[in-house]
Motif scaffolding. Structure first.
Motif, mmCIF file in Angstrom:
data_model
loop_
_atom_site.group_PDB
_atom_site.id
_atom_site.type_symbol
_atom_site.label_atom_id
_atom_site.label_comp_id
_atom_site.label_asym_id
_atom_site.label_seq_id
_atom_site.Cartn_x
_atom_site.Cartn_y
_atom_site.Cartn_z
ATOM 1 N N ILE A 35 -39.833 19.136 25.641
ATOM 2 C CA ILE A 35 -40.224 17.937 25.059
ATOM 3 C C ILE A 35 -41.810 17.387 25.423
ATOM 4 N N ILE A 38 -41.344 11.433 23.216
ATOM 5 C CA ILE A 38 -40.144 10.868 22.605
ATOM 6 C C ILE A 38 -40.400 9.641 21.906
ATOM 7 N N ASN A 85 -42.486 19.989 21.680
ATOM 8 C CA ASN A 85 -41.613 19.386 20.748
ATOM 9 C C ASN A 85 -41.725 17.932 20.784
ATOM 10 N N MET A 87 -39.272 14.858 20.341
ATOM 11 C CA MET A 87 -38.080 14.222 20.032
ATOM 12 C C MET A 87 -37.922 13.038 19.519
ATOM 13 N N THR A 115 -30.014 12.826 18.538
ATOM 14 C CA THR A 115 -31.429 13.088 18.669
ATOM 15 C C THR A 115 -31.814 14.232 17.413
ATOM 16 N N ILE A 117 -35.309 16.614 16.502
ATOM 17 C CA ILE A 117 -36.787 17.262 16.525
ATOM 18 C C ILE A 117 -37.535 17.194 15.204
ATOM 19 N N SER A 162 -28.894 17.723 24.594
ATOM 20 C CA SER A 162 -29.953 17.774 23.530
ATOM 21 C C SER A 162 -30.936 18.799 24.113
#
Length: 339
Positions: A35, A38, A85, A87, A115, A117, A162
């Motif tokens: 990740i 976020i 990624n 999130m 969650t 992506i 996740s």
């Protein structure tokens, strides 16, 4: 004199209202460093979490700052090295209440979060928690502390699950977040299919998207009980699959064998009793999350060998829906209760 009295009244109220802050200090490190960033979206209509009593004092459960900032800071604290990624953490419900009995109280936590992506074509669902947890004052007088700790533990598990989840191929746009469940359900092939594809489905996602494992055929024993899925020299016991379709009928594996899956305008469901779904004698499985009122329940561990139990007996049970976002059971409020 009047001002002094007013000050004393305010001081007395302040002393009676205490605070329990949700401690987001448990590690949520992403072992794969997948990740990059976020974004936390707090979708709750009411930002207040709630309060419970400790003796004669009200104890209010809060975040240190607010949900969005604290969850975001929590993630970055334990993930200094990050991947590619983006999130999105969607907080849908977080509330605490107290049910006062004659001699004790039950503290209740309701928590729902999902969650996603973010990709170029939209947002792809990853995982969700939708649960209720309770604590009795018979067990601990510190209801607020126990419930706040449960918030941390549940959110920790959601993060860790996740990280391991494979994002859905189906996507939604940003303006569909408020109704993502309905939007995604409309895209699930199993809910629209007039004819079911024969074969085995390895997990809930493959079942709801109507994608059986390629090349497998079903094998029955001499009693007509489906026991295996066969692909050339490869053989796998039917109990290791989430569901299967045989002669146009879908079946769900449960601890006591397998049972037919039905469909109505609310989704797909099975008709089972509590004893069938959570058998106390099933030493091969562990019951988790058993709950009621639209809550999620599930069983982890191996199920009973279907070659011994087979298709379960046609006992009458209430409707238990299958959650398309987790594959778990959505239990009716009175599940397992006798009238």
């Amino acid at each position: 004199m009047r001002n002094i009295f007013f000050f004393l009244m305010i001081s007395a109220f302040a002393s009676a209202q205490k605070i329990e802050t949700i401690d987001l200090s448990k590690s949520i490190k992403d072992g794969k460093n997948s990740i990059k960033s976020i974004t936390v979206i707090d979708q709750r209509g009411n930002q207040e979490i709630g309060m419970v009593m400790y003796h004669k004092d009200e104890v209010k459960v809060i975040f240190e700052n607010n949900a969005s900032k604290d969850i975001q800071d929590w993630f970055y604290k334990y993930n200094p090295s990050r991947g590619n990624n983006d999130m999105v953490f969607l907080l849908e419900d977080l509330s605490i209440s107290e049910d006062k009995k004659e001699k004790y109280s039950i503290g209740k936590l309701e928590l729902k979060a999902s969650t996603f992506i973010k990709k170029e074509d939209g947002y792809h669902f990853m995982d969700r928690v939708d649960t209720v947890a309770t604590v009795s004052s018979r067990t601990t007088p510190y209801l607020a502390q126990s419930l706040a700790r449960k918030v941390t533990l549940i959110l920790t598990d959601l993060f860790k699950d996740s990280y391991k989840a494979t994002p859905w191929e189906l996507s939604i746009s940003e303006n569909e977040f408020s109704d993502y469940a309905s939007v995604l359900k409309e895209k699930l092939s199993i809910l629209k299919a007039n004819e079911l594809k024969e074969g085995v489905y390895k997990d809930y996602y493959s079942f709801f998207t109507h994608n059986p494992e390629p090349g497998f055929t079903l094998q029955a024993n001499d009693k007509g009980i489906i026991t295996k899925a066969v692909k050339g020299d490869e053989k796998a016991a039917i109990r290791y699959f989430y569901a299967f379709v045989y002669k146009g009928i879908a079946y769900k594996n449960i601890p006591v064998g397998y049972t037919e899956i039905f469909k109505d305008d609310k989704g797909v469901f099975i008709e089972v009793t509590k004893a069938e779904l959570f058998p106390e004698t099933a030493t091969t499985g562990v019951t988790i999350g058993a709950a009621a009122g639209g809550l999620i329940g599930g069983v982890i561990g191996a199920v009973i060998d279907v070659s011994l139990s087979g298709k379960r007996k046609n006992t009458v049970g209430p409707k238990v829906y299958l959650d398309p976002f987790t594959g778990n059971y959505v239990l009716p409020e009175d599940f397992g209760k006798t009238k």
